[in-house]
Design a protein around this motif. Sequence first.
Motif, PDB file in Angstrom:
ATOM      1  N   TYR A 211      15.860  90.498  16.889  1.00 50.89           N
ATOM      2  CA  TYR A 211      16.114  89.824  15.613  1.00 50.89           C
ATOM      3  C   TYR A 211      16.060  88.298  15.708  1.00 50.89           C
ATOM      4  O   TYR A 211      16.095  87.620  14.692  1.00 50.89           O
ATOM      5  N   GLN A 239      22.173  87.733   7.815  1.00 44.90           N
ATOM      6  CA  GLN A 239      21.402  88.978   7.755  1.00 44.90           C
ATOM      7  C   GLN A 239      20.993  89.439   9.144  1.00 44.90           C
ATOM      8  O   GLN A 239      21.075  90.638   9.472  1.00 44.90           O
ATOM      9  N   ARG A 240      20.561  88.513   9.987  1.00 44.79           N
ATOM     10  CA  ARG A 240      20.121  88.882  11.328  1.00 44.79           C
ATOM     11  C   ARG A 240      21.286  89.325  12.214  1.00 44.79           C
ATOM     12  O   ARG A 240      21.165  90.290  12.974  1.00 44.79           O
ATOM     13  N   ALA A 243      22.304  92.755  11.196  1.00 46.86           N
ATOM     14  CA  ALA A 243      21.345  93.752  11.677  1.00 46.86           C
ATOM     15  C   ALA A 243      21.561  94.059  13.158  1.00 46.86           C
ATOM     16  O   ALA A 243      21.497  95.224  13.585  1.00 46.86           O
ATOM     17  N   ASN A 246      24.708  96.245  13.370  1.00 51.52           N
ATOM     18  CA  ASN A 246      24.504  97.601  12.847  1.00 51.52           C
ATOM     19  C   ASN A 246      23.788  98.480  13.870  1.00 51.52           C
ATOM     20  O   ASN A 246      24.180  99.634  14.099  1.00 51.52           O
ATOM     21  N   GLU A 247      22.743  97.954  14.491  1.00 58.40           N
ATOM     22  CA  GLU A 247      21.993  98.765  15.457  1.00 58.40           C
ATOM     23  C   GLU A 247      22.777  98.965  16.751  1.00 58.40           C
ATOM     24  O   GLU A 247      22.697 100.028  17.377  1.00 58.40           O
TER      25      GLU A 247
END
Length: 586
Positions: A211, A239-240, A243, A246-247
């Motif tokens: 990311y 946002q990054r 992300a 989340n992963e």
Amino acid sequence: MYQFSDESRKAYESMTVPLVIHQFENEKVVPLLVSDGFCHLTGLSRQRALEMMGASTYSRVHPDDAGKVAKVSDDFAHHRGNYDQLIRCRHEDGYHLLHVVGYWQTMPDGTELAFLTYTDVSASKKVIEDSALKYLLYQQDQFYKDPLTGLPNINYMHEFADERVSVIRADGKTPVLIYSDVVSMQFYNNQYGLTEGDELILLIASKLQKYFPDALIARGADDHFVLLDAYVDEADLAQRLIAVNNEVREEAYGNTSGIQAGVCVFNQNTQCNDAVDHAKNALKRIGSDLNTIYKLYSQMADEHYWGERYIVQNLDLALQEGWIKVFYQGIGRVKTDRTACFEALARWNDPNRGTISPGEFIPVLEKYHLLYKLDLYMVEQVCREIPLRAEAGLPLLPVSVNFAAQDFNYRDIPEEIEALYLRYKMDKYVSRNCFIVEITERDIATASERFQSQLRRLREMGYQLWLDDFGSGYSSLNVFSRFEIDLIKFDMALIQDLDSRGGLNRKIIKAMIDIAHGMQIHTLAEGIETPEQRQFLRDVGCELCQGFLYRRPESLNAILFKIANGMIHPSTETPEEREQFSRFNS
């Protein structure tokens, strides 16, 4: 130092194998003997060989190999590794490549000695150079690369970060430094094991690379990552980072919250070292808030952080040097306008920062659980000043001191107050019921058993207990059934907003006063600023009032100054009047 028997020394010294026996004593390498084979290898006499090995183990080692030899020798001496190395050593005809093998041997008396054997394996110049180059490349690789993730390490960041910043700026973009930390990494290691902990680090590294593909990403110490990238805007950054987390949560072996980060967006004058410090401070401000993924550094927040640190680091000195003074705010009898008692308030006058307001230092002390030091200090200062009041002919009125629920977790407050009462011989001046402990309604509503027990002991010992900020949003009448309370103080918001919603607060205050008096609990209203408010309290039967309309806080020195200069000081009620007003059947 170990002593060989004549027989064993002779046997070792006569060996044709090049051998040196060392003893490590007080972090020093001491050669004990060398074999005939070693003397033949070096072309030195036994005495000269011992002197050479004793003076400097590395005197004949090639300069490029000296660092390697020093590290291997240190690891071997401290049992951190084996000794099995190729080393270039200077001889009369040039450098020879020696294969040195070391091992430990325990002697009959328990002494450990190091046995090092040497074999000359000199070969072509190319073999020697290839060996040296291989080590040099390995050394450089280890210096700049993190062995677990393969990412650059913090040494690389220190060396090349400024260069990357220049490139970003030359491209017309703004650099940003992100300093991240894996949330609860130690807990993860403890729960799932170090191997899975390493896997988590590797997973996070891969997601950061995914990311932040254009960033310089370095692994710092332990579970920290440092990223240097071009800044787009806060929404893009958030946002990054979301992300990434989340992963990581989806793919990690165990439960993890992922990373949290402090972020410093560069300005024209920002240096990389400063950016790292700023980002670290921003990360610290997240604290234990697991709902916050990142915080941006700001100068204002930084100043606030260092202001907090100053308070925490200088509290003990401020108490020791008397920078914190007691200011007394008079509490008036509504019916007579006479001063009935005082509230002790803390005022910090710092020689470096000037006045530090209670609104600044009290929340910090509460945050870092240091309030107990201040609150007990206030009791002690009151005890110190009571004899001064008596000498000046001032009435000795009751004094209230604020305490927080957390104080009772760190100290036995009844025991501490009693110790101060006895140490300063307060019984010569006042009884225990002239000392009042104030607890907020918020604290008492969630009181632990330890807290409740100490509050009960305080009243049993004769000290008064007041409930502060009553009606501030935590009101629950069941506190009156759980504790014996002498007085409740109505929150100032109730008084300052008497006429909103058709005068609803007037009805609430009147009802609470009637309930309190029905339970033989006295009442006090805070924040009195107008004659109309005072008149209302008289009408509804409130007994005491406190506020700027009546008295402003002042130090004992200020009070004594006024008296010395003939200034009129408010009248105070007598002990007999106080006794009379304390009876509910009067």
